[in-house]
Design a protein around this motif. Structure first.
Motif, PDB file in Angstrom:
ATOM      1  N   GLY A 194     -76.084 -13.359 -46.416  1.00 40.24           N
ATOM      2  CA  GLY A 194     -76.290 -11.935 -46.649  1.00 40.24           C
ATOM      3  C   GLY A 194     -76.476 -11.205 -45.345  1.00 40.24           C
ATOM      4  O   GLY A 194     -75.639 -10.401 -44.953  1.00 40.24           O
TER       5      GLY A 194
ATOM      6  N   THR B 102     -77.941 -10.526 -35.492  1.00 39.23           N
ATOM      7  CA  THR B 102     -77.772 -10.925 -36.878  1.00 39.23           C
ATOM      8  C   THR B 102     -78.590 -12.175 -37.126  1.00 39.23           C
ATOM      9  O   THR B 102     -78.866 -12.943 -36.200  1.00 39.23           O
ATOM     10  CB  THR B 102     -76.295 -11.144 -37.227  1.00 39.23           C
ATOM     11  N   GLY B 103     -78.962 -12.365 -38.376  1.00 42.70           N
ATOM     12  CA  GLY B 103     -79.813 -13.494 -38.711  1.00 42.70           C
ATOM     13  C   GLY B 103     -79.023 -14.616 -39.350  1.00 42.70           C
ATOM     14  O   GLY B 103     -77.827 -14.492 -39.606  1.00 42.70           O
ATOM     15  N   PRO B 104     -79.684 -15.714 -39.604  1.00 47.28           N
ATOM     16  CA  PRO B 104     -78.975 -16.895 -40.090  1.00 47.28           C
ATOM     17  C   PRO B 104     -78.819 -16.966 -41.600  1.00 47.28           C
ATOM     18  O   PRO B 104     -78.086 -17.814 -42.100  1.00 47.28           O
ATOM     19  CB  PRO B 104     -79.890 -18.037 -39.616  1.00 47.28           C
TER      20      PRO B 104
ATOM     21  N   TYR C 240     -70.086  -2.603 -46.409  1.00 43.98           N
ATOM     22  CA  TYR C 240     -69.292  -3.632 -45.774  1.00 43.98           C
ATOM     23  C   TYR C 240     -68.594  -4.468 -46.832  1.00 43.98           C
ATOM     24  O   TYR C 240     -68.931  -4.406 -48.021  1.00 43.98           O
ATOM     25  CB  TYR C 240     -70.125  -4.482 -44.821  1.00 43.98           C
TER      26      TYR C 240
ATOM     27  N   ILE D 109     -75.233  -9.567 -29.742  1.00 45.60           N
ATOM     28  CA  ILE D 109     -74.037  -9.009 -29.115  1.00 45.60           C
ATOM     29  C   ILE D 109     -74.417  -7.761 -28.324  1.00 45.60           C
ATOM     30  O   ILE D 109     -75.262  -6.981 -28.750  1.00 45.60           O
ATOM     31  CB  ILE D 109     -72.967  -8.599 -30.158  1.00 45.60           C
TER      32      ILE D 109
ATOM     33  N   ASP E  19     -80.237 -15.241 -34.739  1.00 46.61           N
ATOM     34  CA  ASP E  19     -79.646 -16.316 -33.942  1.00 46.61           C
ATOM     35  C   ASP E  19     -78.309 -15.957 -33.310  1.00 46.61           C
ATOM     36  O   ASP E  19     -77.631 -16.819 -32.760  1.00 46.61           O
ATOM     37  CB  ASP E  19     -79.500 -17.584 -34.790  1.00 46.61           C
ATOM     38  N   TYR E  20     -77.932 -14.685 -33.403  1.00 45.92           N
ATOM     39  CA  TYR E  20     -76.678 -14.274 -32.756  1.00 45.92           C
ATOM     40  C   TYR E  20     -76.872 -12.853 -32.271  1.00 45.92           C
ATOM     41  O   TYR E  20     -77.329 -11.988 -33.023  1.00 45.92           O
ATOM     42  CB  TYR E  20     -75.526 -14.367 -33.753  1.00 45.92           C
TER      43      TYR E  20
ATOM     44  N   ARG F  82     -75.489 -16.953 -28.568  1.00 43.20           N
ATOM     45  CA  ARG F  82     -76.156 -17.554 -29.723  1.00 43.20           C
ATOM     46  C   ARG F  82     -77.511 -18.081 -29.291  1.00 43.20           C
ATOM     47  O   ARG F  82     -77.760 -18.333 -28.122  1.00 43.20           O
ATOM     48  CB  ARG F  82     -75.284 -18.658 -30.321  1.00 43.20           C
TER      49      ARG F  82
ATOM     50  N   TYR G 200     -63.856  -9.629 -42.647  1.00 40.38           N
ATOM     51  CA  TYR G 200     -64.999  -8.730 -42.753  1.00 40.38           C
ATOM     52  C   TYR G 200     -64.626  -7.347 -42.234  1.00 40.38           C
ATOM     53  O   TYR G 200     -64.034  -7.211 -41.163  1.00 40.38           O
ATOM     54  CB  TYR G 200     -66.174  -9.248 -41.921  1.00 40.38           C
TER      55      TYR G 200
ATOM     56  N   TYR H 154     -66.299  -3.127 -42.032  1.00 42.82           N
ATOM     57  CA  TYR H 154     -67.554  -2.379 -42.056  1.00 42.82           C
ATOM     58  C   TYR H 154     -67.296  -0.883 -41.879  1.00 42.82           C
ATOM     59  O   TYR H 154     -66.371  -0.485 -41.180  1.00 42.82           O
ATOM     60  CB  TYR H 154     -68.466  -2.829 -40.898  1.00 42.82           C
TER      61      TYR H 154
ATOM     62  N   ASN I  50     -76.385 -12.521 -42.411  1.00 41.79           N
ATOM     63  CA  ASN I  50     -75.604 -13.083 -41.312  1.00 41.79           C
ATOM     64  C   ASN I  50     -74.192 -12.529 -41.268  1.00 41.79           C
ATOM     65  O   ASN I  50     -73.380 -12.967 -40.468  1.00 41.79           O
ATOM     66  CB  ASN I  50     -75.585 -14.610 -41.407  1.00 41.79           C
ATOM     67  N   ARG I  51     -73.906 -11.588 -42.148  1.00 39.33           N
ATOM     68  CA  ARG I  51     -72.583 -10.991 -42.175  1.00 39.33           C
ATOM     69  C   ARG I  51     -72.597  -9.566 -41.662  1.00 39.33           C
ATOM     70  O   ARG I  51     -71.594  -8.896 -41.682  1.00 39.33           O
ATOM     71  CB  ARG I  51     -72.029 -11.020 -43.594  1.00 39.33           C
ATOM     72  N   LYS I  52     -73.734  -9.112 -41.199  1.00 42.09           N
ATOM     73  CA  LYS I  52     -73.810  -7.750 -40.689  1.00 42.09           C
ATOM     74  C   LYS I  52     -74.761  -7.717 -39.505  1.00 42.09           C
ATOM     75  O   LYS I  52     -75.605  -8.590 -39.344  1.00 42.09           O
ATOM     76  CB  LYS I  52     -74.275  -6.792 -41.777  1.00 42.09           C
ATOM     77  N   LEU I  53     -74.586  -6.708 -38.686  1.00 43.40           N
ATOM     78  CA  LEU I  53     -75.363  -6.570 -37.470  1.00 43.40           C
ATOM     79  C   LEU I  53     -76.457  -5.514 -37.636  1.00 43.40           C
ATOM     80  O   LEU I  53     -76.255  -4.510 -38.290  1.00 43.40           O
ATOM     81  CB  LEU I  53     -74.457  -6.158 -36.308  1.00 43.40           C
TER      82      LEU I  53
ATOM     83  N   ARG J 144     -70.050 -16.213 -41.229  1.00 41.42           N
ATOM     84  CA  ARG J 144     -70.922 -15.389 -40.401  1.00 41.42           C
ATOM     85  C   ARG J 144     -70.098 -14.386 -39.613  1.00 41.42           C
ATOM     86  O   ARG J 144     -68.965 -14.658 -39.238  1.00 41.42           O
ATOM     87  CB  ARG J 144     -71.682 -16.279 -39.423  1.00 41.42           C
ATOM     88  N   ILE J 145     -70.744 -13.274 -39.309  1.00 40.04           N
ATOM     89  CA  ILE J 145     -70.073 -12.266 -38.497  1.00 40.04           C
ATOM     90  C   ILE J 145     -69.887 -12.800 -37.076  1.00 40.04           C
ATOM     91  O   ILE J 145     -70.724 -13.530 -36.561  1.00 40.04           O
ATOM     92  CB  ILE J 145     -70.884 -10.949 -38.478  1.00 40.04           C
TER      93      ILE J 145
END
Lengths: 115, 115
Positions: free
Chosen positions: A98, A93-95, B48, A34, A31-32, A51, B31, B33, A100-103, B100-101
């Motif tokens: 876990g 990144t997903g929702p 991370y 970049i 859902d995000y 988003r 955050y 990485y 959602n904090r990394k790409l 979230r990132i």
């Protein structure tokens, strides 16, 4: 599994033309997103993000389009300039807690602008 | 505001040696990485951290260790260097929003060669 990939590894355009760089993703829950630009010998540089509640977002000379139906992301660069020559990465990144904090990064597309 | 600063920029290690790649950020980001980028490839997440005292493994953690004793610093330790660890290493930081990132800022990279 989850993946982010690019349709074209290299793209060559004429200066002044518009460029379109494509990206496919397989996780419908992402859902995000970049876009990053990486010039030779440098770290990635943020270009634009979007988003999943949007289908289009515009920046300065750049537009990102998101088509959730076909899980496709694109970066459009207007009036491409020599300084746009670089490798372009999409990342997602997903929702869920876990992930959602990394790409998750795609492989990259190399854009070459011909004068 | 220096952003994300990595040291050293270049390093040659012999097989079996150890070293620490330093990373510091002055943006008060939660955050941080560590990525590695092999030639012509995308970025792979090594480790991370979502805050001081908290670290977690990424996709390729083997052969590396990290610590996060302060918000600003996130050093990456290589123990017993191997030729497979020859790569360019990037540190990045992100403010994070509601857990979230968000946009990540990158350092200029450390080019490591293991011989």
């Amino acid at each position: 599994g989850e993946s982010v990939g690019l349709h074209l590894p290299t793209l060559s355009v004429q200066e002044g033309d518009n460029s379109i760089i494509n990206c496919a993703y397989s996780n419908s829950a992402s859902d995000y997103f970049i876009w990053y630009k990486q010039e030779s010998g440098k770290g990635p540089q943020f270009i634009i993000d979007i988003r999943s509640n949007m289908d289009k977002r515009q920046g300065q000379r750049v537009t990102v389009l998101l088509n959730k139906t076909v899980k496709h992301l694109s970066l459009q660069i207007a009036a491409t300039q020599p300084g746009d020559s670089a490798v372009y990465f999409c990342a997602e990144t997903g929702p869920n807690a876990g992930n959602n904090r990394k790409l998750i990064w795609g492989l990259g597309t190399s854009l070459a602008v011909n004068p | 505001n220096a952003g994300v600063t990595q040291t050293p920029k270049f390093r040659i290690l012999k097989i079996g040696q150890s070293m620490t790649l330093q990373c510091t950020q002055d943006m008060n980001h939660n955050y941080m990485y560590w990525y590695r980028q092999d030639p012509g490839m995308g970025l792979k997440l090594i480790y991370y951290s979502v805050g001081a005292g908290i670290t977690d493994k990424g996709e390729v953690p083997n052969g590396y260790n990290v610590s996060r004793s302060t918000t600003e610093d996130f050093p990456l330790r290589l123990e017993l260097a191997a030729p497979s660890q020859t790569s360019v290493y990037f540190c990045a930081s992100s403010m994070g929003l509601r857990g979230r990132i968000t946009e990540a800022f990158f350092g200029q990279g450390t080019r490591l060669t293991v011989v």
